[in-house]
Enzyme design. Structure first.
Site, PDB file in Angstrom:
ATOM      1  N   ASP A  94       3.739  19.360 -23.895  1.00  0.00           N
ATOM      2  CA  ASP A  94       3.147  19.827 -22.638  1.00  0.00           C
ATOM      3  C   ASP A  94       2.287  18.707 -22.049  1.00  0.00           C
ATOM      4  OD1 ASP A  94       0.625  19.896 -23.828  1.00  0.00           O
ATOM      5  OD2 ASP A  94       0.256  22.006 -23.397  1.00  0.00           O
ATOM      6  N   ASP A 260       1.290  29.545 -29.144  1.00  0.00           N
ATOM      7  CA  ASP A 260       0.617  28.504 -29.918  1.00  0.00           C
ATOM      8  C   ASP A 260      -0.864  28.835 -30.008  1.00  0.00           C
ATOM      9  OD1 ASP A 260       1.014  27.231 -26.924  1.00  0.00           O
ATOM     10  OD2 ASP A 260      -0.962  26.816 -27.742  1.00  0.00           O
TER      11      ASP A 260
END
Ligand code: ZN
Length: 415
Positions: A94, A260
């Protein structure tokens, strides 16, 4: 439900000697250190999440890469860097949107980020996003709600969608191999649902919810409920940065396939009470701070309020008595008394006697089958320095992952 562990350079030094508190002279950080997936016989997570901003060293904070580490990461790619070659651990990239949350625009273009994911060999890559730091569910139901949405929130959502569209178009044109994930940003259930609908229209089949970090479980559930109403059957959801992991199972009914969290790791050394996970609940770690790393204690020593030799004596006494206790050579009361005597010196309070008595009576590390507890015994329970605290965090990740599997197993058996 797949659990991704976000990397922020959390590894431990295998050469660390707990009795002498020394390391090997030849140790090279990261190269010789061990990640959780190298410590346990089976990786305690399904994947790792790596932020481009962390690798690039943007925004400071913990887990910064050195120049050499960054160059190596870019050269060898994510799998070799984390030594994942023969392990069943997926990799997700990311941008690390929190590092640039204060900027007007993300510092990266969609093509820069996509090139980074592809060149480094990621399995999944998130589109470039811009976090909206507020949550106002009431704006969905108020008559004047739409007029009250600040321009900044709207423009951040629009920008995130625009960048997601460019990102997907670029990945398709370049025929990149990683699976693109569109990021949904919003400020309320309806605004998240709008983002999900737009990302599906653009062509995403995997959508991550950003900005959930400060949200309570009920707020997350409200967003998921509305988003799942617009979700096409083939769309899958990922939740970014979940802090209340105990409720993760509740999310699985809404199309959530992954999430996550750093929470199990961070609780080990950030939480006042719940530092050591067990299947039955958490325990408080035994605080024996290092004098040299404790600013409060150092101030007291400099001001002459505490004699350095006395503090040093008590600190060493605590460590000695705890290792003796672990071997069955000291009593609970002796250990508690010593810990409290030191606590009075470094914090001026002694309010941990009861919780320490419980920890020492239960000896939960003796019941844990993880490689860390088996290897270092009571040291896993001592709140002191990164080598002990991080290992306790790794133990928490191990316990959390097992609990998650056990619970999800039950859920799927019932359904
Ligand atoms: Zn353990």
């Amino acid at each position: 439900m797949r659990f991704f562990f976000p990397d922020s350079q959390d590894f431990v030094d295998d050469t660390f000697d707990f009795d002498s508190e020394t390391r090997s002279d030849t140790r090279v950080r990261q190269r010789d250190d061990r990640y959780p997936h190298e410590i346990f016989s089976k990786p305690p997570y399904d994947g790792m999440l790596v932020s481009k901003a962390v690798v690039d060293g943007i925004g400071g904070g913990s887990g910064k890469y050195s120049v050499a580490q960054r160059q190596r990461f870019l050269r060898v790619g994510v799998r070799e860097y984390f030594r994942l070659e023969n392990r069943q651990v997926a990799t997700m990239g990311d941008c690390g949107a929190f590092t640039y949350v204060k900027e007007e625009r993300p510092p990266y273009s969609p093509s820069q980020v996509a090139d980074f994911y592809e060149d480094c060999g990621f399995d999944y890559g998130l589109s470039v996003d811009h976090v909206i730091l507020s949550y106002r569910a009431d704006l969905d139901t108020r008559l004047d709600g739409l007029n009250l949405v600040p321009e900044d929130w709207r423009s951040r959502q629009d920008l995130t969608l625009e960048l997601a569209e460019q990102f997907l178009e670029y990945c398709g044109r370049k025929q990149y191999r990683f699976i693109p994930i569109g990021v949904a940003q919003g400020w309320s259930p309806a605004s998240y649902a709008h983002a999900v609908a737009e990302l599906q229209r653009i062509g995403y089949k995997y959508i991550a919810f950003g900005g959930f970090v400060p949200l309570k479980t009920n707020d997350i559930l409200a967003c998921l409920k509305l988003a799942s109403a617009v979700r096409s059957p083939t769309t899958e959801f990922h939740l970014l940065g979940i802090t209340r992991c105990e409720n993760v199972e509740a999310f699985s009914g809404f199309g959530v396939v992954s999430f996550d969290s750093t929470s199990p790791l961070r609780k080990a050394f950030k939480d006042d009470k719940n530092n050591y996970y067990t299947p039955k609940g958490a325990y408080t770690a035994l605080r024996v701070p290092q004098i040299d790393a404790n600013p409060e204690l150092l101030r007291k020593i400099t001001a002459g309020k505490v004699k350095q030799e006395i503090a040093r004596d008590l600190e060493q006494c605590c460590l000695r008595i705890l290792t003796k206790f672990d071997r069955g050579e000291a009593s609970i009361e002796e250990a508690v008394e010593t810990l409290c005597a030191y606590e009075e010196v470094f914090s001026g309070e002694t309010d941990h006697a009861e919780v320490y008595r419980r920890v020492l009576a239960d000896k939960p590390w003796k019941d844990c089958s993880c490689e860390i507890c088996k290897r270092i015994g009571i040291h896993v329970m001592i709140f002191r320095g990164a080598e002990r605290n991080r290992r306790r965090g790794f133990h928490n990740i191990y316990v959390f992952n097992r609990q998650l599997r056990a619970h999800l197993g039950r859920v799927s058996c019932q359904s």
